[in-house]
Design a protein around this motif. Sequence first.
Motif, mmCIF file in Angstrom:
data_model
loop_
_atom_site.group_PDB
_atom_site.id
_atom_site.type_symbol
_atom_site.label_atom_id
_atom_site.label_comp_id
_atom_site.label_asym_id
_atom_site.label_seq_id
_atom_site.Cartn_x
_atom_site.Cartn_y
_atom_site.Cartn_z
ATOM 1 N N ILE A 84 14.940 79.120 57.856
ATOM 2 C CA ILE A 84 14.479 78.586 59.138
ATOM 3 C C ILE A 84 13.227 79.296 59.653
ATOM 4 C CG2 ILE A 84 16.829 77.865 59.733
ATOM 5 C CD1 ILE A 84 16.784 80.021 61.932
ATOM 6 N N LYS A 100 19.463 82.608 60.502
ATOM 7 C CA LYS A 100 19.583 82.212 61.898
ATOM 8 C C LYS A 100 19.482 83.403 62.840
ATOM 9 C CE LYS A 100 24.098 81.475 63.855
ATOM 10 N NZ LYS A 100 25.250 80.590 64.005
ATOM 11 N N HIS A 116 17.228 78.307 65.530
ATOM 12 C CA HIS A 116 17.734 77.193 64.731
ATOM 13 C C HIS A 116 17.839 75.899 65.523
ATOM 14 C CE1 HIS A 116 21.667 78.456 66.369
ATOM 15 N NE2 HIS A 116 22.071 77.251 66.077
ATOM 16 N N LYS A 117 17.918 75.969 66.843
ATOM 17 C CA LYS A 117 17.987 74.751 67.668
ATOM 18 C C LYS A 117 16.697 73.945 67.544
ATOM 19 C CE LYS A 117 22.050 75.365 69.512
ATOM 20 N NZ LYS A 117 23.164 74.628 68.982
ATOM 21 N N GLU A 173 16.598 72.372 64.130
ATOM 22 C CA GLU A 173 17.537 71.252 64.089
ATOM 23 C C GLU A 173 16.902 70.002 64.697
ATOM 24 O OE1 GLU A 173 22.322 70.939 64.553
ATOM 25 O OE2 GLU A 173 21.263 72.129 66.048
ATOM 26 N N GLN A 174 16.180 70.157 65.813
ATOM 27 C CA GLN A 174 15.508 69.027 66.456
ATOM 28 C C GLN A 174 14.417 68.454 65.553
ATOM 29 O OE1 GLN A 174 14.267 70.857 70.116
ATOM 30 N NE2 GLN A 174 16.258 70.575 71.093
ATOM 31 N N GLN A 178 16.117 66.531 62.758
ATOM 32 C CA GLN A 178 16.738 65.288 63.225
ATOM 33 C C GLN A 178 15.700 64.179 63.324
ATOM 34 O OE1 GLN A 178 18.870 66.408 66.800
ATOM 35 N NE2 GLN A 178 20.787 66.659 65.676
ATOM 36 N N GLU A 223 20.363 65.924 58.732
ATOM 37 C CA GLU A 223 21.349 66.688 59.495
ATOM 38 C C GLU A 223 21.715 67.948 58.735
ATOM 39 O OE1 GLU A 223 24.820 65.169 61.475
ATOM 40 O OE2 GLU A 223 23.906 63.173 61.518
ATOM 41 N N VAL A 224 21.617 69.061 59.415
ATOM 42 C CA VAL A 224 21.976 70.343 58.815
ATOM 43 C C VAL A 224 23.473 70.560 59.033
ATOM 44 C CG1 VAL A 224 21.553 72.830 58.858
ATOM 45 C CG2 VAL A 224 19.657 71.232 59.240
ATOM 46 N N ASP A 225 24.168 70.931 57.962
ATOM 47 C CA ASP A 225 25.613 71.138 58.061
ATOM 48 C C ASP A 225 25.977 72.489 58.655
ATOM 49 O OD1 ASP A 225 26.674 68.660 56.707
ATOM 50 O OD2 ASP A 225 25.361 69.423 55.136
ATOM 51 N N PHE A 285 24.166 76.491 59.971
ATOM 52 C CA PHE A 285 23.140 77.518 60.107
ATOM 53 C C PHE A 285 23.867 78.841 59.922
ATOM 54 C CE2 PHE A 285 21.030 74.046 62.286
ATOM 55 C CZ PHE A 285 19.734 74.174 61.820
#
Length: 163
Positions: free
Chosen positions: A87, A119, A124-125, A128-129, A132, A137-139, A141
């Motif tokens: 990340i 992470k 990581h947020k 993730e955005q 997306q 989709e990340v399963d 972190f």
Amino acid sequence: MEVTKKVALLGQFGVGKSSITRRYMLDLFEADYMPTLGVQIKKKVLRMPSGKELSMIIWDLEGFSSISKTRVSYLLGSSAYIYVFDITRPFTFEHLKEEIDFIKSEYPKVELKIVGNKKDLGDHKTIEQILQKQNVEVDHFVSAKTGDGVKELFADLAKKLTS
């Protein structure tokens, strides 16, 4: 009853595949980076709540810039892939959608977990955005360094492999 499943860790150089494996197998983290040459194979036996015994054969593969460059012989016979990206290094996930699409089209019956590592070092947020928006989709972190999320990743995978 024992069930044996091959799990291959995929992703670019330096994303932490070996560190995740070492954290899961030995609950250790070593800061010294030693790239994997070829493949390292480990075995972990788990007693599942159902009473089944799962032998997880973990293939820690050397990193490549693209999954399509990975030796097919390393991928054959896998029950699951864990695709790891870092990340903190955007180039390790900027082509993630194409990599995931390739895996799904070439190996549609193989369980796939997409994992963002490190992470503890990044946001990581935000990642993730970004992903997306790419319809990825990340399963999980995780942090191989602190161990955060590593056991949960493998527990989730073990449950999928034995259900």
